[in-house]
Design a protein around this motif. Structure first.
Motif, mmCIF file in Angstrom:
data_model
loop_
_atom_site.group_PDB
_atom_site.id
_atom_site.type_symbol
_atom_site.label_atom_id
_atom_site.label_comp_id
_atom_site.label_asym_id
_atom_site.label_seq_id
_atom_site.Cartn_x
_atom_site.Cartn_y
_atom_site.Cartn_z
ATOM 1 N N ALA A 196 0.840 -1.203 0.000
ATOM 2 C CA ALA A 196 0.000 0.000 0.000
ATOM 3 C C ALA A 196 0.869 1.245 0.000
ATOM 4 O O ALA A 196 0.556 2.242 -0.645
ATOM 5 C CB ALA A 196 -0.906 -0.006 1.224
ATOM 6 N N LYS A 197 1.972 1.195 0.696
ATOM 7 C CA LYS A 197 2.868 2.345 0.724
ATOM 8 C C LYS A 197 3.658 2.448 -0.576
ATOM 9 O O LYS A 197 4.053 3.532 -0.995
ATOM 10 C CB LYS A 197 3.835 2.183 1.900
ATOM 11 C CG LYS A 197 4.561 3.437 2.289
ATOM 12 C CD LYS A 197 3.596 4.415 2.875
ATOM 13 C CE LYS A 197 4.295 5.473 3.691
ATOM 14 N NZ LYS A 197 3.285 6.295 4.348
ATOM 15 N N ALA A 198 3.932 1.299 -1.193
ATOM 16 C CA ALA A 198 4.761 1.312 -2.395
ATOM 17 C C ALA A 198 3.971 1.684 -3.633
ATOM 18 O O ALA A 198 4.552 1.986 -4.664
ATOM 19 C CB ALA A 198 5.409 -0.059 -2.584
ATOM 20 N N GLY A 199 2.637 1.665 -3.535
ATOM 21 C CA GLY A 199 1.844 1.991 -4.710
ATOM 22 C C GLY A 199 1.588 0.785 -5.582
ATOM 23 O O GLY A 199 1.452 0.888 -6.791
ATOM 24 N N MET A 200 1.517 -0.383 -4.940
ATOM 25 C CA MET A 200 1.290 -1.622 -5.661
ATOM 26 C C MET A 200 -0.191 -1.760 -5.983
ATOM 27 O O MET A 200 -1.034 -1.291 -5.240
ATOM 28 C CB MET A 200 1.750 -2.725 -4.715
ATOM 29 C CG MET A 200 1.741 -4.079 -5.194
ATOM 30 S SD MET A 200 2.322 -5.075 -3.800
ATOM 31 C CE MET A 200 0.780 -5.504 -3.039
ATOM 32 N N LEU A 201 -0.490 -2.399 -7.111
ATOM 33 C CA LEU A 201 -1.867 -2.698 -7.445
ATOM 34 C C LEU A 201 -2.447 -3.636 -6.381
ATOM 35 O O LEU A 201 -1.728 -4.526 -5.934
ATOM 36 C CB LEU A 201 -1.882 -3.405 -8.802
ATOM 37 C CG LEU A 201 -2.877 -2.957 -9.849
ATOM 38 C CD1 LEU A 201 -2.646 -1.499 -10.184
ATOM 39 C CD2 LEU A 201 -2.715 -3.798 -11.094
ATOM 40 N N PRO A 202 -3.678 -3.555 -5.963
ATOM 41 C CA PRO A 202 -4.671 -2.540 -6.307
ATOM 42 C C PRO A 202 -4.729 -1.393 -5.291
ATOM 43 O O PRO A 202 -5.733 -0.729 -5.214
ATOM 44 C CB PRO A 202 -5.957 -3.355 -6.276
ATOM 45 C CG PRO A 202 -5.717 -4.367 -5.204
ATOM 46 C CD PRO A 202 -4.241 -4.630 -5.155
ATOM 47 N N LEU A 203 -3.676 -1.190 -4.522
ATOM 48 C CA LEU A 203 -3.712 -0.149 -3.501
ATOM 49 C C LEU A 203 -2.944 1.091 -3.961
ATOM 50 O O LEU A 203 -2.361 1.806 -3.166
ATOM 51 C CB LEU A 203 -3.092 -0.685 -2.201
ATOM 52 C CG LEU A 203 -3.810 -1.902 -1.633
ATOM 53 C CD1 LEU A 203 -3.008 -2.547 -0.530
ATOM 54 C CD2 LEU A 203 -5.172 -1.489 -1.110
ATOM 55 N N HIS A 204 -2.963 1.326 -5.277
ATOM 56 C CA HIS A 204 -2.123 2.378 -5.844
ATOM 57 C C HIS A 204 -2.839 3.708 -5.929
ATOM 58 O O HIS A 204 -2.226 4.705 -6.272
ATOM 59 C CB HIS A 204 -1.763 1.967 -7.262
ATOM 60 C CG HIS A 204 -3.003 1.861 -8.085
ATOM 61 N ND1 HIS A 204 -3.815 0.765 -8.047
ATOM 62 C CD2 HIS A 204 -3.602 2.761 -8.893
ATOM 63 C CE1 HIS A 204 -4.861 0.971 -8.803
ATOM 64 N NE2 HIS A 204 -4.771 2.172 -9.326
ATOM 65 N N ALA A 205 -4.149 3.748 -5.649
ATOM 66 C CA ALA A 205 -4.962 4.896 -6.069
ATOM 67 C C ALA A 205 -4.464 6.217 -5.506
ATOM 68 O O ALA A 205 -4.633 7.260 -6.126
ATOM 69 C CB ALA A 205 -6.406 4.670 -5.666
ATOM 70 N N TRP A 206 -3.823 6.176 -4.329
ATOM 71 C CA TRP A 206 -3.386 7.439 -3.730
ATOM 72 C C TRP A 206 -2.240 8.066 -4.496
ATOM 73 O O TRP A 206 -2.056 9.271 -4.514
ATOM 74 C CB TRP A 206 -2.938 7.202 -2.292
ATOM 75 C CG TRP A 206 -1.760 6.285 -2.154
ATOM 76 C CD1 TRP A 206 -1.797 4.927 -2.097
ATOM 77 C CD2 TRP A 206 -0.391 6.656 -2.090
ATOM 78 N NE1 TRP A 206 -0.534 4.426 -1.999
ATOM 79 C CE2 TRP A 206 0.354 5.460 -1.993
ATOM 80 C CE3 TRP A 206 0.290 7.873 -2.098
ATOM 81 C CZ2 TRP A 206 1.747 5.458 -1.917
ATOM 82 C CZ3 TRP A 206 1.666 7.861 -2.015
ATOM 83 C CH2 TRP A 206 2.377 6.668 -1.931
ATOM 84 N N LEU A 207 -1.435 7.220 -5.166
ATOM 85 C CA LEU A 207 -0.151 7.693 -5.686
ATOM 86 C C LEU A 207 -0.306 8.746 -6.790
ATOM 87 O O LEU A 207 0.294 9.815 -6.703
ATOM 88 C CB LEU A 207 0.648 6.477 -6.152
ATOM 89 C CG LEU A 207 2.143 6.581 -5.984
ATOM 90 C CD1 LEU A 207 2.724 5.240 -5.660
ATOM 91 C CD2 LEU A 207 2.769 7.107 -7.233
ATOM 92 N N PRO A 208 -1.131 8.478 -7.828
ATOM 93 C CA PRO A 208 -1.266 9.515 -8.855
ATOM 94 C C PRO A 208 -1.993 10.767 -8.361
ATOM 95 O O PRO A 208 -1.976 11.781 -9.043
ATOM 96 C CB PRO A 208 -2.050 8.832 -9.971
ATOM 97 C CG PRO A 208 -2.525 7.559 -9.455
ATOM 98 C CD PRO A 208 -1.809 7.221 -8.205
ATOM 99 N N GLU A 209 -2.636 10.692 -7.190
ATOM 100 C CA GLU A 209 -3.272 11.900 -6.657
ATOM 101 C C GLU A 209 -2.295 12.674 -5.784
ATOM 102 O O GLU A 209 -2.204 13.897 -5.871
ATOM 103 C CB GLU A 209 -4.505 11.532 -5.819
ATOM 104 C CG GLU A 209 -5.514 10.654 -6.517
ATOM 105 C CD GLU A 209 -6.157 11.339 -7.700
ATOM 106 O OE1 GLU A 209 -6.308 12.576 -7.648
ATOM 107 O OE2 GLU A 209 -6.480 10.647 -8.678
ATOM 108 N N ALA A 210 -1.565 11.945 -4.913
ATOM 109 C CA ALA A 210 -0.754 12.628 -3.903
ATOM 110 C C ALA A 210 0.528 13.205 -4.493
ATOM 111 O O ALA A 210 0.919 14.316 -4.144
ATOM 112 C CB ALA A 210 -0.423 11.665 -2.767
ATOM 113 N N HIS A 211 1.195 12.470 -5.401
ATOM 114 C CA HIS A 211 2.472 12.977 -5.914
ATOM 115 C C HIS A 211 2.337 14.293 -6.660
ATOM 116 O O HIS A 211 3.152 15.185 -6.465
ATOM 117 C CB HIS A 211 3.149 11.916 -6.784
ATOM 118 C CG HIS A 211 3.814 10.863 -5.963
ATOM 119 N ND1 HIS A 211 4.661 9.928 -6.476
ATOM 120 C CD2 HIS A 211 3.764 10.611 -4.666
ATOM 121 C CE1 HIS A 211 5.079 9.140 -5.518
ATOM 122 N NE2 HIS A 211 4.550 9.535 -4.406
ATOM 123 N N PRO A 212 1.330 14.460 -7.534
ATOM 124 C CA PRO A 212 1.234 15.758 -8.196
ATOM 125 C C PRO A 212 0.832 16.866 -7.234
ATOM 126 O O PRO A 212 1.156 18.029 -7.468
ATOM 127 C CB PRO A 212 0.138 15.549 -9.241
ATOM 128 C CG PRO A 212 -0.026 14.100 -9.367
ATOM 129 C CD PRO A 212 0.362 13.505 -8.079
#
Lengths: 316, 669
Positions: free
Chosen positions: B217-233
Motif C-alpha cells: 500500500a505504501k509502495a503503490g502496488m496494485l490494487p492499492l495504488h490509487a493514492w499515488l497519482p493523486e498525492a504525488h502531483p
C-alpha cells in the motif's frame, strides 16, 4: 587466439559490415526492380547517392536544437556498435562479451528513441506523426525481438551471441520447433524494424503511409547520408543476426584466418538469397493499414512467446 | 551507528530550528536545506560503510517503560541508508533553491515537515523492534501527509491528502497485524524475538500476505495504488521527488526485511503471488502513464510501474529461494535492489526536472508546453538523461537492473517445477513490453515538453520572462546534475554495485553469487558465468563515443562543414503553427486504440447544433469502479447502521454501558 588477432578480426569485421551494408541495400532494390519488371538501377546506387549527399550544403530548420544535429551521429554510432556485436563472419570476437543479445536490442532501442526525438525537434506535423508511429511499431517489435532471442538463449543456455551461435552451429541437424516459431517471429520483426512492406514503405512519401521517412523529412545532405547509411547497416545487422541464429553454418571463429574465405563466400550466398527473399516478400505483400500493424506485431510477439513456451514443453 | 544517529538528530534539530524562525526566515531560507543535504551525505557514507562492516546494534533508553528503542545497522539497512542519503542530498540542495521565495510562515512549516520526514525514514530503516518501526512508520506517513497538503486551500489537494492518509493507514494496520502474528503473544517486540517465532505454514503465509499488501500500500502496488497519482502531483516538486524516490523505497525495505529476514522460510507460492501482482502493477502503471498529460501525474504512474519491476525481481528471487537455488535467488534480489536504487535516482531527477518547468513557467500540462529546450537547456539535458535512464536504454543505469532481471528470468531452466519454469519467461515478456512502452512514453514527454515549437501557453511564459533563459538557479542545477551523474555512474560501473549488493545477499540468504561472477574484472558485469552472459557498459559507450568522434571528424575533414538555416520544410506545407504539432494526448492515441478495453473511457461528443462544441475524453481507472467505490459504499452502509446506535440521548448511552457491564460480568469471571 591472441588478443591482437582478435582485435584485428573485430576491426576488420566492423569495417567490412559498414562498407558493404549499402551494397545489400542496392541488391534488394535491384531484385525488387527485376521482380516488378522495371529496369534495375546500378548495384552501387546507394553509394553514389550518399556521395552526392555528403557534398551538398546541409539545410537545417531555423529552430533546430543541438539534439537534431547530434542524432545522425548517434544513429551511426549505434549501428556501428551493432555491427561489431553480431557475429557476421566470425564468432568469439573480443567485443562480443561487451554486449549480449539484450544489450543488442537496447542498442536498437537507443537509436529508435534518438531518431524519434530528433523527428519531434523541429515541431512540424509530419515529424510528430512519424515519431508517434515509429514508437507504436517499436513497442511491440522490441519485446517480440527480445522473446525471439530468449528462445535461442534458452536452447543454448546463454545470452552471449558467441555461445548461442556456437551451440546452434555445431550440433547435429535437428529441427527445434521452438526455433521455427522464433524464426517466423524474427522475420516479422525484421520487416517492421527496417521499415519494409507490409509495415512501412521505404520508397513512399505519401503522408498517410510513411513512418520512417516522415521522421527524417527535415534532414538533408551529410546528416541524411549518415542516416541512410545507418539504415543500411541496420538492415545488414538484422539479416546477419537472422542468419547467425537460424542458418549459422559456415561461420568462422575469430583468429581462424583459414576459415575466413569460406565464411565470406557462405555469407555472400546467404545474404544474396536473403536479399532476394526480402525483395520477393515486398513485391508479394501489400502495405498494411497503420492500425493493422499492431496486430501484425502482436502476432509476432505471441509467436515468439509460444516458441519460448514450446521449448519448455517439448524440450527442444 | 552513532554517526547515523547523529545525522537523524541533526535533521530533527534542523526541523525545530526552521520552525523557530531563527533570525527571521533567514535560517529556513538559506541554511536549513544545505545543512540537511550535508547530513544526508554523511548518512550516505555511513550507509556505504555498513555494507562492509559487521552489523552494529544499539539500544536507546527512549520510548515506553520496558519498551526501549532498538537500533540495528546491517548491510541491508546500510544500503537503504545510502540510498536515502545520496538521493535526499540532491533533493535538499534543489529544495534550497526551489523554496527560496516561499512566504516565511509556509517555509518554516515545510522546513519542519521535510526534515522530520527525512529523520523518520532513517529511523524506519534503522529500527530493530516492531514498536520503534511502527512509530517511525507513522511519523513518516504523517510528515508526508502534511507535506502533500502544503497547498491545503485547494479542495482537490485536500482530498488527495485524505486518500493518501487513508490508504497509508490501511497499510499500517496490515503491517501491525503481520507483526502481531509474528509476535504471537510471546516475548518482546524486538526483531530478534520475531525472527525466532516458529509459525505453521498457514500462519506464516498469512503474515506474508499481510506484510506484502501492507507495505505494498505504501509502495503503490496494485490494487492499492490509487493514492499515488493523486498525492504525488499535489505535493511541491522536491517533496514529490522525495516521496517517489525515497519513501516508496522504505516500503521495499520493509518488504525485504519482514519477508526475507523476519518471516523467513520463503515458499515459492509466495513468489508467484509477488510476480503476478508485480506484472499487473508494471503493465497498469505504464499503460496509464501513456494516457496522462499532467507531467507529475505521468511520473507518478511511472513510479507504480517501476515498483512493479522491483516486485518482479523480488518475486523471481523468492521463487528461486523456495526451490532451493540460492545463486539464482541472489541474482533476483540483487536485480530488485539495484532497480530500487536506480529508480530512486532517475525518478527523483525527473520530478526535479518537472519541478523546474513548473517553477519557471507555471505549466504542468504537457499540452501547453513545447520548445522548452531553447529556454531551459540545462533542465532539458538533465531531464533527457533521466528519460533515457528510465526507458532502460544502455548504457545508463535503468538498463542494468532490467538486464539483471532478465538474466534472473533466464535462470528458469534450473527449476524442477515445470509450470513455474515456463511461467518465469512470461514475466520477462511482461517486463520487455513495459520497457518498450516506457521508452514510448518518455519520447512523448521529452518531445512534447522540450522539443518542437512553444505552444500558446508556453509562448506566453517565454514572453513573460524578462530575459531569454528561464532555467532554474544554481542550487537546482547542482541537485539535478548530482542525480544525472549518478545515473551515469550506476550505469557504467555496475560490477562494483554488484559486489556491494552481493554482501546483502550473503547476509540475508546465506549465499551469494557464484565465484565466477565476483572474480571477473571491474569492466565486465557477469551475473553467473562468463559463458552465459556478460555486459560491459564502458566498452559500450566508448565505442559509440569513438565512432561519433571519428565520423564527425571524418565528415569535417573530407567534406565542407557548411550549414544553411531555413524555415522547416515539412513536405512543402507553407503554413506551420505550433498547434499543428502532436500533443501528449495525440501521441498516446495509438495506445488508446490498441489497449482500448483496458481503459475506462468517458467520451462526450458535441451534437451538430451545439453552439460551443467541445470534445471531452476522460480516462479513468477501472479500479475505482470495481474496488474502491464498492468498498466505499459498503463502509458507508455499515457506518449508517452503526450510526443507528447513536441517539444523542445520555440515558441511552448509559443503558449501553449498563448492558456492556452485565455482558462482561457474565463472561469474565
Amino acid at each position: 587466439m591472441t588478443t591482437t588477432t582478435g582485435i584485428a578480426f573485430q576491426l576488420l569485421q566492423s569495417l567490412f559490415v559498414v562498407l558493404i551494408a549499402p551494397l545489400l541495400m542496392g541488391w534488394v532494390n535491384r531484385c525488387r526492380a527485376w521482380l516488378q519488371n522495371r529496369r534495375a538501377p546500378s548495384l552501387l546506387l546507394p553509394y553514389y547517392a550518399m556521395a552526392k549527399l555528403f557534398h551538398k550544403d546541409a539545410v537545417i530548420a531555423r529552430d533546430a536544437s543541438p539534439l537534431f544535429r547530434l542524432t545522425p551521429y548517434v544513429l551511426f554510432g549505434c549501428m556501428w556498435l551493432a555491427a561489431g556485436i553480431v557475429p557476421v563472419l566470425a564468432t568469439a570476437l573480443p567485443f562480443a562479451p561487451a554486449a549480449d543479445v539484450i544489450a543488442l536490442v537496447g542498442v536498437f532501442a537507443l537509436a529508435r528513441v534518438f531518431s524519434a526525438l530528433a523527428a519531434m525537434d523541429i515541431g512540424t506535423s509530419f515529424g510528430g506523426l512519424g515519431a508517434r508511429r515509429e514508437m507504436l511499431i517499436g513497442f511491440l517489435a522490441e519485446p517480440a525481438m527480445l522473446m525471439t532471442l530468449f528462445t535461442a538463449a534458452f536452447i543454448s543456455g546463454s545470452t552471449q551471441l558467441t555461445t548461442i551461435v556456437n551451440t546452434l552451429a555445431h550440433r547435429a541437424f535437428e529441427v527445434h520447433p521452438s526455433l521455427l516459431f522464433a524464426a517466423v517471429a524474427f522475420l516479422m520483426v525484421l520487416l517492421a524494424e527496417n521499415a519494409r512492406i507490409p509495415i512501412d514503405n521505404p520508397t513512399t512519401h505519401l503522408e498517410l503511409t510513411m513512418v520512417h521517412e516522415a521522421m527524417i523529412l527535415e534532414y538533408s545532405a551529410r546528416h541524411l547520408a549518415l542516416i541512410e547509411w545507418a539504415v543500411a547497416i541496420k538492415l545488414f545487422a538484422y539479416m546477419t543476426l537472422g542468419i547467425a541464429l537460424f542458418l549459422p553454418w559456415g561461420i568462422a571463429a575469430a583468429g581462424d584466418w583459414a576459415a575466413l574465405p569460406l565464411a565470406v563466400v557462405a555469407l555472400g550466398v546467404k545474404l544474396a538469397l536473403a536479399g532476394a527473399g526480402l525483395a520477393l516478400l515486398e513485391s508479394l505483400l501489400a502495405k498494411l493499414r497503420l492500425f493493422l500493424a499492431p496486430e501484425f506485431l502482436s502476432a509476432a510477439f505471441l509467436l515468439a512467446v509460444l516458441g519460448m513456451l514450446m521449448h519448455f514443453l517439448v524440450r527442444g | 551507528m552513532s554517526g547515523a544517529l547523529a545525522c537523524i538528530v541533526a535533521w530533527l534539530a534542523l526541523a525545530v530550528a526552521s520552525l523557530l524562525r531563527l533570525r527571521g526566515a533567514w535560517f529556513a531560507r538559506c541554511a536549513a536545506f544545505p545543512l540537511g543535504a550535508l547530513a544526508a551525505l554523511v548518512l550516505a557514507v555511513i550507509g556505504l560503510q555498513a555494507l562492509w562492516q559487521p552489523a552494529a546494534a544499539m539500544t536507546l533508553p527512549l520510548g515506553l517503560p520496558g519498551l526501549p528503542f532498538h537500533l540495528h545497522l546491517d548491510p541491508l539497512a546500510g544500503f537503504f541508508l545510502f540510498l536515502l542519503g545520496a538521493v535526499s542530498a540532491a533533493i535538499s540542495v534543489y529544495a534550497a533553491g526551489y523554496f527560496a521565495d516561499e512566504a516565511p510562515g509556509r517555509l518554516a512549516l515545510i522546513g519542519l515537515q521535510y526534515h522530520v520526514f527525512l529523520a523518520s525514514m532513517a529511523l524506519v530503516i534503522l529500527a530493530d523492534d516492531a514498536y520503534l518501526f511502527m512509530v517511525a512508520w507513522e511519523t513518516m506517513a504523517l510528515a508526508s501527509y502534511f507535506l502533500v497538503t502544503t497547498d491545503h486551500r485547494e479542495p482537490a489537494i485536500r482530498s488527495a491528502g485524505f486518500l493518501y492518509l487513508l490508504i497509508a493507514h490501511l497499510g499500517a494496520i496490515a503491517i501491525l497485524l503481520a507483526f502481531g502474528i509474528l509476535h504471537g503473544g510471546r516475548g518482546d517486540y524486538s526483531f530478534a524475538a520475531l525472527r525466532a517465532a516458529q509459525l505453521t505454514p498457514f500462519w506464516s503465509s498469512v503474515a506474508f500476505l499481510l506484510a506484502f499488501f501492507g507495505f505494498g500500500a505504501k509502495a503503490g502496488m496494485l490494487p492499492l495504488h490509487a493514492w499515488l497519482p493523486e498525492a504525488h502531483p499535489a505535493a511541491p516538486s522536491p517533496v514529490s521527488a522525495l516521496m517517489s524516490g525515497v519513501m516508496l523505497k522504505t516500503a521495499i525495505y520493509g518488504m525485504v526485511r519482514v519477508i526475507y529476514d523476519l518471516i523467513g522460510g520463503l515458499r515459492w507460492e509466495w513468489g508467484l503471488v509477488v510476480l503476478v501482482v508485480g506484472a499487473g502493477t508494471t503493465l497498469f502503471g505504464v499503460l496509464y502513464a501513456l494516457m496522462q498529460h499532467d507531467l507529475k501525474r505521468l511520473l507518478a504512474y511511472h513510479s507504480i510501474e517501476n515498483i512493479g519491476i522491483i516486485l518482479l525481481g523480488l518475486g523471481m528471487s523468492m521463487v528461486f529461494v523456495g526451490f532451493g537455488h540460492p545463486a539464482a535467488a541472489a541474482l533476483g534480489l540483487i536485480a530488485a535492489l539495484y532497480h530500487t536504487l536506480n529508480h530512486a535516482v532517475f525518478k527523483a531527477l525527473l520530478f526535479l526536472g518537472a519541478g523546474s518547468i513548473l517553477h519557471s513557467t507555471g505549466l504542468r500540462n504537457l499540452n501547453d508546453m513545447g520548445g522548452l529546450i531553447r529556454r531551459m537547456p540545462q533542465t532539458a539535458l538533465y531531464f533527457l538523461i533521466g528519460a533515457l535512464a528510465i526507458s532502460a536504454l544502455p548504457p545508463l543505469n535503468g538498463f542494468v537492473s532490467e538486464w539483471l532481471t532478465f538474466q534472473t528470468a533466464l535462470q528458469a531452466p534450473v527449476l524442477e517445477h515445470g509450470v513455474v519454469r515456463s511461467l518465469l519467461p512470461l514475466f520477462a515478456a511482461t517486463l520487455a513490453l513495459a520497457g518498450a512502452l516506457t521508452a514510448m512514453c518518455f519520447v512523448k514527454v521529452t518531445g512534447v515538453a522540450f522539443l518542437g515549437q512553444p505552444r500558446e501557453a508556453a509562448h506566453a511564459a517565454h514572453q513573460a520572462a524578462a530575459h531569454g533563459r528561464i532555467d532554474c538557479g544554481p542550487a537546482g542545477r547542482i541537485g539535478m546534475a548530482w542525480l544525472a551523474i549518478a545515473c551515469f555512474v550506476l550505469g557504467l560501473f555496475p560490477s562494483a554495485i554488484l559486489l556491494l549488493l552481493n554482501r546483502i545477499c550473503v547476509a540475508l540468504l546465506g549465499a551469494g553469487l557464484p565465484e565466477d561472477a565476483l572474480e571477473s574484472s571491474w569492466i565486465w558485469l557477469v551475473p553467473s558465468s562468463r559463458a552465459q552472459a556478460s555486459y560491459s557498459p564502458l566498452i559500450f559507450i566508448l565505442v559509440i563515443v569513438a565512432v561519433i568522434c571519428i565520423t564527425a571528424f571524418g565528415v569535417r575533414r573530407f567534406y565542407h562543414g557548411r550549414v544553411r538555416t531555413a524555415p522547416p520544410w515539412d513536405c512543402g506545407y507553407p503554413l506551420q503553427t505550433a498547434r499543428m504539432q502532436d500533443t501528449a494526448d495525440a501521441f498516446g492515441q495509438p495506445i488508446r486504440h490498441v489497449f482500448g478495453p483496458l481503459y475506462l473511457m468517458r467520451r462526450h461528443l458535441p451534437g451538430p447544433d451545439d453552439p460551443a462544441p467541445r470534445f471531452v475524453l476522460r480516462i479513468e481507472d477501472r479500479h475505482w469502479v470495481w474496488l474502491y467505490l464498492p468498498v466505499a459504499r459498503l463502509v458507508g452502509f455499515l457506518s449508517e447502521k452503526v450510526a443507528l446506535l447513536q441517539r444523542g440521548r445520555i440515558s441511552i448511552y448509559l443503558l449501553y454501558s449498563f448492558l456492556t457491564l452485565i455482558v462482561l460480568l457474565v463472561f469474565v469471571r
